[in-house]
Design a protein around this motif. Sequence first.
Motif, short mmCIF file in Angstrom:
data_model
loop_
_atom_site.label_atom_id
_atom_site.label_comp_id
_atom_site.label_asym_id
_atom_site.label_seq_id
_atom_site.Cartn_x
_atom_site.Cartn_y
_atom_site.Cartn_z
N VAL A 97 0.84 -1.20 0.00
CA VAL A 97 0.00 0.00 0.00
C VAL A 97 0.88 1.25 0.00
O VAL A 97 0.66 2.18 -0.79
CB VAL A 97 -0.96 0.02 1.21
CG1 VAL A 97 -1.71 1.35 1.28
CG2 VAL A 97 -1.95 -1.14 1.13
N LEU A 98 1.89 1.28 0.86
CA LEU A 98 2.75 2.45 0.98
C LEU A 98 3.46 2.79 -0.34
O LEU A 98 3.61 3.96 -0.68
CB LEU A 98 3.79 2.24 2.07
CG LEU A 98 3.33 2.47 3.51
CD1 LEU A 98 4.46 2.21 4.48
CD2 LEU A 98 2.82 3.90 3.69
N ILE A 99 3.87 1.77 -1.08
CA ILE A 99 4.61 2.05 -2.33
C ILE A 99 3.68 2.17 -3.53
O ILE A 99 4.14 2.31 -4.66
CB ILE A 99 5.71 0.99 -2.58
CG1 ILE A 99 5.12 -0.41 -2.77
CG2 ILE A 99 6.74 1.00 -1.47
CD1 ILE A 99 6.17 -1.47 -3.12
N GLY A 100 2.37 2.11 -3.28
CA GLY A 100 1.41 2.42 -4.32
C GLY A 100 0.95 1.27 -5.20
O GLY A 100 0.24 1.49 -6.19
N GLN A 101 1.33 0.04 -4.87
CA GLN A 101 0.90 -1.11 -5.68
C GLN A 101 -0.50 -1.58 -5.31
O GLN A 101 -1.20 -2.18 -6.13
CB GLN A 101 1.89 -2.28 -5.49
CG GLN A 101 3.28 -1.97 -5.99
CD GLN A 101 4.27 -3.05 -5.57
OE1 GLN A 101 4.16 -3.64 -4.49
NE2 GLN A 101 5.25 -3.30 -6.43
N MET A 102 -0.89 -1.31 -4.07
CA MET A 102 -2.20 -1.69 -3.58
C MET A 102 -2.83 -0.50 -2.86
O MET A 102 -2.16 0.49 -2.58
CB MET A 102 -2.11 -2.89 -2.62
CG MET A 102 -1.70 -4.19 -3.26
SD MET A 102 -1.56 -5.54 -2.04
CE MET A 102 -3.28 -5.75 -1.53
N SER A 103 -4.11 -0.65 -2.56
CA SER A 103 -4.83 0.31 -1.74
C SER A 103 -5.29 -0.43 -0.49
O SER A 103 -5.27 -1.66 -0.45
CB SER A 103 -6.03 0.86 -2.52
OG SER A 103 -6.74 1.79 -1.74
N LEU A 104 -5.70 0.29 0.52
CA LEU A 104 -6.26 -0.38 1.69
C LEU A 104 -7.56 -1.08 1.32
O LEU A 104 -7.84 -2.18 1.78
CB LEU A 104 -6.52 0.63 2.81
CG LEU A 104 -5.28 1.19 3.51
CD1 LEU A 104 -5.66 2.32 4.45
CD2 LEU A 104 -4.55 0.09 4.27
N VAL A 105 -8.34 -0.45 0.43
CA VAL A 105 -9.63 -1.00 0.02
C VAL A 105 -9.69 -1.14 -1.49
O VAL A 105 -9.36 -0.22 -2.22
CB VAL A 105 -10.80 -0.11 0.51
CG1 VAL A 105 -12.13 -0.69 0.04
CG2 VAL A 105 -10.78 0.06 2.02
N GLY A 106 -10.11 -2.32 -1.94
CA GLY A 106 -10.25 -2.60 -3.37
C GLY A 106 -10.45 -4.09 -3.54
O GLY A 106 -10.37 -4.85 -2.57
N PRO A 107 -10.71 -4.56 -4.74
CA PRO A 107 -10.84 -6.01 -4.96
C PRO A 107 -9.53 -6.72 -4.59
O PRO A 107 -8.44 -6.23 -4.91
CB PRO A 107 -11.10 -6.10 -6.47
CG PRO A 107 -11.65 -4.76 -6.85
CD PRO A 107 -10.95 -3.78 -5.96
N ARG A 108 -9.63 -7.84 -3.92
CA ARG A 108 -8.43 -8.58 -3.52
C ARG A 108 -7.66 -9.02 -4.77
O ARG A 108 -8.26 -9.50 -5.74
CB ARG A 108 -8.81 -9.82 -2.71
CG ARG A 108 -9.21 -9.51 -1.29
CD ARG A 108 -8.05 -9.06 -0.43
NE ARG A 108 -7.02 -10.09 -0.31
CZ ARG A 108 -5.78 -9.86 0.08
NH1 ARG A 108 -5.38 -8.65 0.37
NH2 ARG A 108 -4.92 -10.84 0.18
#
Length: 196
Positions: A97-108
């Motif tokens: 999440v911190l490096i921008g590859q994922m978000s806290l919320v979104g499709p797994r």
Amino acid sequence: MIKRCFDIILASFALLLLLPIFIITTILVALYLGRPVIFEQARPGLHSTIFTMKKFRSMTDEKNENGELLSDAVRLTRFGHFLRKTSLDELPGLWNVLIGQMSLVGPRPLLVEYLPLYSDEQARRHDVKPGITGWAQVNGRNAIDWQEKFELDIWYVDNQSFWLDIKIIFLTIKKVCSQADINATGEATIAKFTGN
């Protein structure tokens, strides 16, 4: 932009707050499951771009006589089940999440091998960043079938908002505390997606 700022602030705060738990979990995983402590796997992210997702390992590397990994049910230890039940295995994902590859919320983020199996509608789940938690996770997690899971993911893509993300985070905390819907009926985790 608001979502990204929210992700950075909350992920940073969570990493600092949960640092003692992170350290203890690292030590216990090394003792009970061995090394490497962090499980890394290629997953499709935004626009199906492949990234390396990080989790605490929750399974052993036991293989059969042909060198193939044994089933999840065999490799998932009691401690590994505890990690999944409490979602502690997801803590390293905060780095994604911190490096921008994922978000806290979104499709797994699912397996790369599923990409060619999606219908055009199902593939829309990649129109947003994948999340540590999502609408499907708070509405059944692994206890719902694939079709329903995809429908919930697409609903999120079409209806995402800051306030919906807040709601999903609070519902996630509630789900984790109640330890509900961790695996599909008759499965150690969830059956593989084989297409429509």
